[in-house]
Design a protein around this motif. Sequence first.
Motif, PDB file in Angstrom:
ATOM      1  N   GLY A   1       0.789  -1.231   0.000  1.00 35.13           N
ATOM      2  CA  GLY A   1       0.000   0.000   0.000  1.00 35.13           C
ATOM      3  C   GLY A   1       0.814   1.270   0.000  1.00 35.13           C
ATOM      4  N   ILE A   2       1.949   1.253  -0.699  1.00 33.30           N
ATOM      5  CA  ILE A   2       2.821   2.421  -0.746  1.00 33.30           C
ATOM      6  C   ILE A   2       2.507   3.250  -1.985  1.00 33.30           C
ATOM      7  N   SER A   3       2.199   4.518  -1.770  1.00 32.39           N
ATOM      8  CA  SER A   3       1.901   5.430  -2.877  1.00 32.39           C
ATOM      9  C   SER A   3       2.857   6.615  -2.856  1.00 32.39           C
ATOM     10  N   ARG A   4       2.824   7.403  -3.899  1.00 35.15           N
ATOM     11  CA  ARG A   4       3.784   8.490  -4.093  1.00 35.15           C
ATOM     12  C   ARG A   4       3.782   9.495  -2.944  1.00 35.15           C
ATOM     13  N   GLU A   5       2.563   9.864  -2.467  1.00 37.32           N
ATOM     14  CA  GLU A   5       2.479  10.929  -1.464  1.00 37.32           C
ATOM     15  C   GLU A   5       3.011  10.523  -0.100  1.00 37.32           C
ATOM     16  N   MET A   6       3.346   9.236   0.075  1.00 41.59           N
ATOM     17  CA  MET A   6       3.883   8.800   1.363  1.00 41.59           C
ATOM     18  C   MET A   6       5.346   9.170   1.543  1.00 41.59           C
ATOM     19  N   PHE A   7       6.014   9.529   0.460  1.00 39.45           N
ATOM     20  CA  PHE A   7       7.430   9.893   0.566  1.00 39.45           C
ATOM     21  C   PHE A   7       7.553  11.382   0.858  1.00 39.45           C
ATOM     22  N   PRO A   8       8.227  11.751   1.967  1.00 44.55           N
ATOM     23  CA  PRO A   8       8.261  13.153   2.399  1.00 44.55           C
ATOM     24  C   PRO A   8       9.230  14.040   1.617  1.00 44.55           C
ATOM     25  N   VAL A   9      10.184  13.430   0.910  1.00 39.71           N
ATOM     26  CA  VAL A   9      11.239  14.199   0.240  1.00 39.71           C
ATOM     27  C   VAL A   9      11.001  14.186  -1.271  1.00 39.71           C
ATOM     28  N   ALA A  10      11.228  15.332  -1.914  1.00 42.41           N
ATOM     29  CA  ALA A  10      10.975  15.459  -3.349  1.00 42.41           C
ATOM     30  C   ALA A  10      11.798  14.469  -4.167  1.00 42.41           C
ATOM     31  N   SER A  11      13.078  14.252  -3.780  1.00 45.23           N
ATOM     32  CA  SER A  11      13.917  13.324  -4.535  1.00 45.23           C
ATOM     33  C   SER A  11      13.386  11.891  -4.441  1.00 45.23           C
ATOM     34  N   GLU A  12      12.797  11.530  -3.299  1.00 46.06           N
ATOM     35  CA  GLU A  12      12.212  10.198  -3.150  1.00 46.06           C
ATOM     36  C   GLU A  12      10.975  10.057  -4.034  1.00 46.06           C
ATOM     37  N   ARG A  13      10.169  11.105  -4.084  1.00 45.27           N
ATOM     38  CA  ARG A  13       8.992  11.063  -4.951  1.00 45.27           C
ATOM     39  C   ARG A  13       9.392  10.959  -6.419  1.00 45.27           C
ATOM     40  N   ASP A  14      10.443  11.678  -6.782  1.00 42.96           N
ATOM     41  CA  ASP A  14      10.926  11.600  -8.172  1.00 42.96           C
ATOM     42  C   ASP A  14      11.449  10.201  -8.484  1.00 42.96           C
ATOM     43  N   ALA A  15      12.178   9.617  -7.534  1.00 39.34           N
ATOM     44  CA  ALA A  15      12.700   8.257  -7.731  1.00 39.34           C
ATOM     45  C   ALA A  15      11.551   7.261  -7.837  1.00 39.34           C
ATOM     46  N   TYR A  16      10.528   7.431  -6.999  1.00 43.20           N
ATOM     47  CA  TYR A  16       9.350   6.562  -7.058  1.00 43.20           C
ATOM     48  C   TYR A  16       8.704   6.655  -8.442  1.00 43.20           C
ATOM     49  N   ASP A  17       8.519   7.883  -8.920  1.00 45.06           N
ATOM     50  CA  ASP A  17       7.906   8.075 -10.242  1.00 45.06           C
ATOM     51  C   ASP A  17       8.717   7.384 -11.339  1.00 45.06           C
ATOM     52  N   PHE A  18      10.038   7.531 -11.279  1.00 47.25           N
ATOM     53  CA  PHE A  18      10.883   6.938 -12.313  1.00 47.25           C
ATOM     54  C   PHE A  18      10.822   5.407 -12.260  1.00 47.25           C
ATOM     55  N   ILE A  19      10.865   4.847 -11.043  1.00 48.93           N
ATOM     56  CA  ILE A  19      10.817   3.389 -10.896  1.00 48.93           C
ATOM     57  C   ILE A  19       9.503   2.837 -11.440  1.00 48.93           C
ATOM     58  N   ILE A  20       8.403   3.474 -11.118  1.00 51.13           N
ATOM     59  CA  ILE A  20       7.091   3.021 -11.602  1.00 51.13           C
ATOM     60  C   ILE A  20       7.025   3.119 -13.123  1.00 51.13           C
ATOM     61  N   HIS A  21       7.476   4.251 -13.663  1.00 56.67           N
ATOM     62  CA  HIS A  21       7.441   4.431 -15.123  1.00 56.67           C
ATOM     63  C   HIS A  21       8.326   3.400 -15.824  1.00 56.67           C
ATOM     64  N   TYR A  22       9.509   3.178 -15.293  1.00 54.85           N
ATOM     65  CA  TYR A  22      10.440   2.205 -15.872  1.00 54.85           C
ATOM     66  C   TYR A  22       9.823   0.804 -15.849  1.00 54.85           C
ATOM     67  N   SER A  23       9.206   0.459 -14.716  1.00 62.89           N
ATOM     68  CA  SER A  23       8.615  -0.873 -14.571  1.00 62.89           C
ATOM     69  C   SER A  23       7.508  -1.105 -15.602  1.00 62.89           C
ATOM     70  N   ARG A  24       6.705  -0.089 -15.855  1.00 65.98           N
ATOM     71  CA  ARG A  24       5.583  -0.234 -16.781  1.00 65.98           C
ATOM     72  C   ARG A  24       6.039  -0.406 -18.225  1.00 65.98           C
ATOM     73  N   THR A  25       7.235   0.050 -18.523  1.00 59.21           N
ATOM     74  CA  THR A  25       7.728  -0.054 -19.902  1.00 59.21           C
ATOM     75  C   THR A  25       8.818  -1.112 -20.062  1.00 59.21           C
ATOM     76  N   ASN A  26       9.101  -1.850 -18.978  1.00 58.37           N
ATOM     77  CA  ASN A  26      10.146  -2.878 -19.031  1.00 58.37           C
ATOM     78  C   ASN A  26       9.699  -4.164 -18.341  1.00 58.37           C
ATOM     79  N   GLU A  27       8.495  -4.600 -18.678  1.00 58.94           N
ATOM     80  CA  GLU A  27       7.962  -5.896 -18.250  1.00 58.94           C
ATOM     81  C   GLU A  27       7.957  -6.076 -16.735  1.00 58.94           C
ATOM     82  N   GLY A  28       7.711  -4.999 -16.004  1.00 54.24           N
ATOM     83  CA  GLY A  28       7.584  -5.080 -14.554  1.00 54.24           C
ATOM     84  C   GLY A  28       8.886  -5.050 -13.790  1.00 54.24           C
ATOM     85  N   ASN A  29      10.012  -4.947 -14.493  1.00 60.15           N
ATOM     86  CA  ASN A  29      11.306  -4.943 -13.811  1.00 60.15           C
ATOM     87  C   ASN A  29      11.625  -3.582 -13.216  1.00 60.15           C
ATOM     88  N   ALA A  30      12.483  -3.608 -12.202  1.00 60.63           N
ATOM     89  CA  ALA A  30      12.986  -2.372 -11.610  1.00 60.63           C
ATOM     90  C   ALA A  30      14.244  -1.930 -12.340  1.00 60.63           C
TER      91      ALA A  30
END
Length: 333
Positions: free
Chosen positions: A26-55
Amino acid sequence: MRNVIGELLLSKVINENDVAALNRHGISREMFPVASERDAYDFIIHYSRTNEGNAPSFATVIDNVPEFDYIPNTEDSFTYLSKELKKKKFQVEQANFINNKLSDLWNEADKANDPEGFANDIIKAFEEMKHSNRISGKAGHLLEHAGDWYLEEFYKRKEGKSIRFWKSHFEGLNDIIGGGYQESNMITWYGRSGRGKSTITLMEGLEAAYQGANVLFWVLEMPKYEFASRALSFISAKEKLKNSVIDGVDYLAGFSVYDLTKASFKTVDEEQSFVDFVMKLNTVLEGSITIRAIDDEDFIDRSVRALERDIVESEADVVIVDPAYYMDYEKNT
Protein backbone atom coordinates in the motif's frame (compact mmCIF):
# COMPACT_ATOMS: atom_id res chain seq x y z
CA MET A 1 19.11 12.82 12.16
CA ARG A 2 18.15 12.34 8.52
CA ASN A 3 15.19 10.06 7.89
CA VAL A 4 16.26 7.36 5.43
CA ILE A 5 13.20 5.09 5.51
CA GLY A 6 11.96 6.23 2.09
CA GLU A 7 15.42 5.79 0.55
CA LEU A 8 15.80 2.35 2.17
CA LEU A 9 12.44 1.17 0.82
CA LEU A 10 13.07 2.34 -2.76
CA SER A 11 16.63 0.99 -2.66
CA LYS A 12 15.29 -2.40 -1.57
CA VAL A 13 12.85 -2.35 -4.52
CA ILE A 14 15.84 -1.78 -6.80
CA ASN A 15 18.08 -4.36 -5.11
CA GLU A 16 15.43 -7.13 -5.15
CA ASN A 17 13.85 -6.14 -8.47
CA ASP A 18 10.42 -6.16 -6.81
CA VAL A 19 8.40 -3.14 -7.88
CA ALA A 20 5.17 -5.00 -7.03
CA ALA A 21 6.15 -4.80 -3.35
CA LEU A 22 5.07 -1.14 -3.37
CA ASN A 23 1.54 -2.12 -4.29
CA ARG A 24 1.47 -5.14 -1.96
CA HIS A 25 2.23 -2.92 1.01
CA GLY A 26 0.00 0.00 0.00
CA ILE A 27 2.82 2.42 -0.75
CA SER A 28 1.90 5.43 -2.88
CA ARG A 29 3.78 8.49 -4.09
CA GLU A 30 2.48 10.93 -1.46
CA MET A 31 3.88 8.80 1.36
CA PHE A 32 7.43 9.89 0.57
CA PRO A 33 8.26 13.15 2.40
CA VAL A 34 11.24 14.20 0.24
CA ALA A 35 10.97 15.46 -3.35
CA SER A 36 13.92 13.32 -4.54
CA GLU A 37 12.21 10.20 -3.15
CA ARG A 38 8.99 11.06 -4.95
CA ASP A 39 10.93 11.60 -8.17
CA ALA A 40 12.70 8.26 -7.73
CA TYR A 41 9.35 6.56 -7.06
CA ASP A 42 7.91 8.08 -10.24
CA PHE A 43 10.88 6.94 -12.31
CA ILE A 44 10.82 3.39 -10.90
CA ILE A 45 7.09 3.02 -11.60
CA HIS A 46 7.44 4.43 -15.12
CA TYR A 47 10.44 2.20 -15.87
CA SER A 48 8.62 -0.87 -14.57
CA ARG A 49 5.58 -0.23 -16.78
CA THR A 50 7.73 -0.05 -19.90
CA ASN A 51 10.15 -2.88 -19.03
CA GLU A 52 7.96 -5.90 -18.25
CA GLY A 53 7.58 -5.08 -14.55
CA ASN A 54 11.31 -4.94 -13.81
CA ALA A 55 12.99 -2.37 -11.61
CA PRO A 56 15.76 -0.17 -13.01
CA SER A 57 19.33 -0.60 -11.83
CA PHE A 58 20.62 1.73 -9.13
CA ALA A 59 22.91 3.37 -11.70
CA THR A 60 19.96 4.13 -14.00
CA VAL A 61 17.96 5.62 -11.13
CA ILE A 62 20.85 7.84 -10.01
CA ASP A 63 21.45 8.89 -13.60
CA ASN A 64 17.83 10.04 -13.91
CA VAL A 65 17.35 11.30 -10.33
CA PRO A 66 20.80 12.55 -9.17
CA GLU A 67 19.40 13.84 -5.83
CA PHE A 68 18.29 10.37 -4.75
CA ASP A 69 20.60 8.71 -2.19
CA TYR A 70 20.80 5.03 -3.09
CA ILE A 71 21.56 2.62 -0.18
CA PRO A 72 23.22 -0.70 -1.15
CA ASN A 73 22.57 -2.52 2.14
CA THR A 74 18.80 -3.10 2.57
CA GLU A 75 18.35 -6.07 4.88
CA ASP A 76 15.17 -4.80 6.59
CA SER A 77 11.93 -6.37 5.33
CA PHE A 78 9.41 -4.63 3.09
CA THR A 79 6.83 -4.98 5.89
CA TYR A 80 9.00 -3.17 8.42
CA LEU A 81 10.03 -0.40 6.04
CA SER A 82 6.46 0.13 4.83
CA LYS A 83 5.13 0.40 8.39
CA GLU A 84 7.85 2.88 9.34
CA LEU A 85 7.20 5.00 6.25
CA LYS A 86 3.46 5.14 7.05
CA LYS A 87 4.20 6.04 10.68
CA LYS A 88 6.39 8.95 9.58
CA LYS A 89 3.73 10.21 7.20
CA PHE A 90 1.09 9.91 9.94
CA GLN A 91 3.29 11.92 12.32
CA VAL A 92 3.85 14.64 9.72
CA GLU A 93 0.11 14.90 9.03
CA GLN A 94 -0.68 15.06 12.75
CA ALA A 95 1.86 17.82 13.30
CA ASN A 96 0.56 19.75 10.28
CA PHE A 97 -3.01 19.48 11.55
CA ILE A 98 -2.13 20.59 15.07
CA ASN A 99 0.11 23.47 13.94
CA ASN A 100 -1.90 24.77 10.98
CA LYS A 101 -5.55 23.64 11.14
CA LEU A 102 -6.50 23.10 14.77
CA SER A 103 -6.67 26.79 15.66
CA ASP A 104 -8.93 27.53 12.66
CA LEU A 105 -11.36 24.80 13.70
CA TRP A 106 -11.35 26.13 17.24
CA ASN A 107 -12.06 29.70 16.12
CA GLU A 108 -14.95 28.56 13.92
CA ALA A 109 -16.45 26.46 16.70
CA ASP A 110 -15.97 29.24 19.24
CA LYS A 111 -17.84 31.73 17.04
CA ALA A 112 -20.66 29.24 16.53
CA ASN A 113 -20.64 28.27 20.24
CA ASP A 114 -20.35 24.67 19.13
CA PRO A 115 -17.82 22.77 21.30
CA GLU A 116 -19.39 19.46 20.32
CA GLY A 117 -18.89 20.27 16.64
CA PHE A 118 -15.26 21.10 17.37
CA ALA A 119 -14.76 17.70 19.02
CA ASN A 120 -16.49 15.94 16.12
CA ASP A 121 -14.29 17.75 13.57
CA ILE A 122 -11.13 16.68 15.41
CA ILE A 123 -12.27 13.07 15.65
CA LYS A 124 -13.20 13.02 11.96
CA ALA A 125 -9.85 14.52 10.91
CA PHE A 126 -7.82 11.99 12.89
CA GLU A 127 -9.99 9.10 11.72
CA GLU A 128 -9.33 10.12 8.11
CA MET A 129 -5.60 10.39 8.76
CA LYS A 130 -5.59 7.03 10.51
CA HIS A 131 -7.46 5.38 7.64
CA SER A 132 -5.19 6.82 4.96
CA ASN A 133 -2.12 5.63 6.90
CA ARG A 134 -3.54 2.24 7.86
CA ILE A 135 -0.84 -0.07 9.14
CA SER A 136 -1.82 -3.71 9.07
CA GLY A 137 -0.49 -7.15 8.36
CA LYS A 138 -1.56 -9.55 5.65
CA ALA A 139 -5.10 -8.92 4.44
CA GLY A 140 -7.76 -11.56 4.99
CA HIS A 141 -7.70 -15.02 6.54
CA LEU A 142 -6.95 -18.33 4.84
CA LEU A 143 -9.82 -20.79 5.13
CA GLU A 144 -7.42 -23.73 5.17
CA HIS A 145 -6.00 -22.22 8.37
CA ALA A 146 -9.44 -22.08 10.00
CA GLY A 147 -8.04 -24.04 12.92
CA ASP A 148 -6.04 -20.93 13.87
CA TRP A 149 -8.87 -18.38 13.87
CA TYR A 150 -12.31 -19.93 13.25
CA LEU A 151 -12.32 -22.32 16.19
CA GLU A 152 -11.33 -19.52 18.56
CA GLU A 153 -14.51 -17.64 17.63
CA PHE A 154 -16.51 -20.90 17.65
CA TYR A 155 -15.75 -21.57 21.31
CA LYS A 156 -16.32 -17.94 22.27
CA ARG A 157 -19.81 -18.16 20.81
CA LYS A 158 -20.40 -21.51 22.49
CA GLU A 159 -19.55 -19.97 25.87
CA GLY A 160 -21.64 -16.85 25.21
CA LYS A 161 -18.58 -14.60 25.18
CA SER A 162 -18.95 -13.33 21.63
CA ILE A 163 -22.09 -12.88 19.53
CA ARG A 164 -25.36 -12.89 21.46
CA PHE A 165 -28.88 -13.60 20.28
CA TRP A 166 -31.89 -11.60 21.51
CA LYS A 167 -35.17 -13.48 21.37
CA SER A 168 -38.15 -11.87 19.65
CA HIS A 169 -41.34 -11.08 21.53
CA PHE A 170 -43.07 -13.25 18.93
CA GLU A 171 -42.37 -16.97 19.34
CA GLY A 172 -43.21 -17.77 15.73
CA LEU A 173 -40.61 -15.24 14.57
CA ASN A 174 -37.96 -16.87 16.76
CA ASP A 175 -38.55 -20.13 14.91
CA ILE A 176 -38.24 -18.44 11.53
CA ILE A 177 -35.04 -16.47 12.21
CA GLY A 178 -33.18 -19.25 13.99
CA GLY A 179 -33.71 -18.50 17.67
CA GLY A 180 -33.65 -14.72 17.74
CA TYR A 181 -31.94 -11.59 16.44
CA GLN A 182 -28.17 -11.94 16.08
CA GLU A 183 -26.08 -9.23 17.65
CA SER A 184 -24.37 -6.88 15.14
CA ASN A 185 -27.07 -7.36 12.47
CA MET A 186 -29.21 -4.53 11.17
CA ILE A 187 -32.92 -5.31 10.75
CA THR A 188 -35.29 -3.06 8.79
CA TRP A 189 -39.06 -3.13 9.25
CA TYR A 190 -41.04 -1.55 6.45
CA GLY A 191 -44.67 -1.22 5.44
CA ARG A 192 -47.42 1.28 4.82
CA SER A 193 -48.24 3.92 7.40
CA GLY A 194 -50.34 2.69 10.31
CA ARG A 195 -49.51 -0.98 9.88
CA GLY A 196 -47.82 -1.31 13.30
CA LYS A 197 -44.09 -0.88 12.62
CA SER A 198 -43.55 1.32 15.67
CA THR A 199 -45.56 -1.03 17.88
CA ILE A 200 -43.59 -4.07 16.75
CA THR A 201 -40.19 -2.42 17.16
CA LEU A 202 -41.19 -1.08 20.59
CA MET A 203 -42.20 -4.57 21.75
CA GLU A 204 -38.97 -6.07 20.37
CA GLY A 205 -36.89 -3.45 22.17
CA LEU A 206 -38.71 -4.05 25.46
CA GLU A 207 -38.26 -7.79 25.06
CA ALA A 208 -34.49 -7.32 24.64
CA ALA A 209 -34.40 -5.16 27.78
CA TYR A 210 -36.15 -7.96 29.69
CA GLN A 211 -33.33 -10.25 28.56
CA GLY A 212 -30.68 -7.91 29.95
CA ALA A 213 -29.89 -5.73 26.93
CA ASN A 214 -29.14 -2.04 27.19
CA VAL A 215 -31.60 -0.68 24.64
CA LEU A 216 -31.34 2.72 22.96
CA PHE A 217 -34.45 4.14 21.29
CA TRP A 218 -34.06 7.01 18.84
CA VAL A 219 -37.68 8.20 18.63
CA LEU A 220 -37.81 10.63 15.71
CA GLU A 221 -41.52 11.37 15.35
CA MET A 222 -42.96 11.12 18.87
CA PRO A 223 -42.41 13.09 22.13
CA LYS A 224 -40.83 11.11 24.93
CA TYR A 225 -43.95 11.22 27.13
CA GLU A 226 -46.12 9.62 24.46
CA PHE A 227 -43.48 7.02 23.67
CA ALA A 228 -42.94 6.24 27.35
CA SER A 229 -46.72 5.89 27.79
CA ARG A 230 -46.77 3.15 25.17
CA ALA A 231 -43.75 1.46 26.69
CA LEU A 232 -45.19 1.55 30.22
CA SER A 233 -48.49 0.17 28.99
CA PHE A 234 -46.75 -2.79 27.33
CA ILE A 235 -44.52 -3.46 30.36
CA SER A 236 -47.48 -3.37 32.75
CA ALA A 237 -49.33 -5.82 30.50
CA LYS A 238 -46.32 -8.13 30.47
CA GLU A 239 -46.22 -7.91 34.25
CA LYS A 240 -49.94 -8.79 34.34
CA LEU A 241 -50.74 -5.86 36.60
CA LYS A 242 -54.32 -5.29 35.52
CA ASN A 243 -57.38 -7.15 34.31
CA SER A 244 -59.65 -5.90 31.57
CA VAL A 245 -63.15 -7.16 30.77
CA ILE A 246 -64.05 -7.13 27.07
CA ASP A 247 -67.44 -8.47 25.98
CA GLY A 248 -67.75 -10.27 29.28
CA VAL A 249 -64.33 -11.96 28.98
CA ASP A 250 -61.62 -11.25 31.56
CA TYR A 251 -58.26 -10.45 29.91
CA LEU A 252 -54.88 -9.72 31.45
CA ALA A 253 -53.91 -6.23 30.27
CA GLY A 254 -51.79 -3.21 31.05
CA PHE A 255 -52.54 0.37 31.93
CA SER A 256 -54.40 2.12 29.14
CA VAL A 257 -52.28 4.28 26.83
CA TYR A 258 -55.30 6.58 26.58
CA ASP A 259 -55.39 7.04 30.37
CA LEU A 260 -51.63 7.64 30.51
CA THR A 261 -51.72 10.16 27.66
CA LYS A 262 -54.49 12.11 29.42
CA ALA A 263 -52.82 11.57 32.83
CA SER A 264 -56.25 10.61 34.13
CA PHE A 265 -57.44 7.40 35.83
CA LYS A 266 -60.97 6.42 36.74
CA THR A 267 -60.06 5.83 40.40
CA VAL A 268 -57.48 7.06 42.89
CA ASP A 269 -56.48 3.47 43.65
CA GLU A 270 -55.75 2.78 39.98
CA GLU A 271 -53.61 5.92 39.76
CA GLN A 272 -51.69 4.92 42.89
CA SER A 273 -51.17 1.45 41.48
CA PHE A 274 -49.66 3.00 38.37
CA VAL A 275 -47.38 5.32 40.38
CA ASP A 276 -46.15 2.36 42.47
CA PHE A 277 -45.45 0.44 39.26
CA VAL A 278 -43.39 3.30 37.78
CA MET A 279 -41.37 3.75 40.98
CA LYS A 280 -40.36 0.06 40.89
CA LEU A 281 -39.44 -0.11 37.20
CA ASN A 282 -35.76 -0.59 37.99
CA THR A 283 -36.63 -3.95 39.54
CA VAL A 284 -38.67 -5.09 36.53
CA LEU A 285 -36.13 -4.87 33.69
CA GLU A 286 -32.89 -6.82 33.76
CA GLY A 287 -31.42 -4.41 31.19
CA SER A 288 -32.04 -0.71 30.60
CA ILE A 289 -33.91 1.56 28.18
CA THR A 290 -32.57 4.93 27.03
CA ILE A 291 -34.96 7.22 25.14
CA ARG A 292 -33.88 10.01 22.80
CA ALA A 293 -37.01 11.71 21.48
CA ILE A 294 -37.83 14.67 19.26
CA ASP A 295 -38.71 16.98 22.16
CA ASP A 296 -35.33 16.57 23.89
CA GLU A 297 -33.78 20.05 23.76
CA ASP A 298 -30.29 18.68 23.18
CA PHE A 299 -31.42 16.27 20.45
CA ILE A 300 -30.37 18.47 17.53
CA ASP A 301 -27.77 16.36 15.76
CA ARG A 302 -29.43 13.25 14.31
CA SER A 303 -26.53 12.10 12.17
CA VAL A 304 -24.86 8.69 12.01
CA ARG A 305 -21.97 10.09 14.05
CA ALA A 306 -24.33 11.36 16.76
CA LEU A 307 -26.03 7.97 16.91
CA GLU A 308 -22.64 6.30 17.28
CA ARG A 309 -21.82 8.65 20.18
CA ASP A 310 -25.13 7.85 21.92
CA ILE A 311 -24.51 4.13 21.46
CA VAL A 312 -21.13 4.46 23.17
CA GLU A 313 -22.45 6.66 25.99
CA SER A 314 -25.44 4.41 26.72
CA GLU A 315 -23.40 1.21 26.22
CA ALA A 316 -26.25 0.02 24.02
CA ASP A 317 -26.55 -3.61 22.95
CA VAL A 318 -29.71 -3.03 20.90
CA VAL A 319 -30.58 0.15 19.01
CA ILE A 320 -33.94 1.03 17.48
CA VAL A 321 -34.33 4.08 15.22
CA ASP A 322 -37.96 4.95 14.46
CA PRO A 323 -38.23 6.03 11.69
CA ALA A 324 -34.76 5.84 10.16
CA TYR A 325 -35.65 8.19 7.27
CA TYR A 326 -35.79 11.14 9.71
CA MET A 327 -32.07 10.80 10.42
CA ASP A 328 -29.63 13.37 9.00
CA TYR A 329 -27.56 11.44 6.49
CA GLU A 330 -24.10 12.72 5.63
CA LYS A 331 -23.02 12.27 2.04
CA ASN A 332 -21.49 8.87 1.25
CA THR A 333 -21.76 7.52 4.80
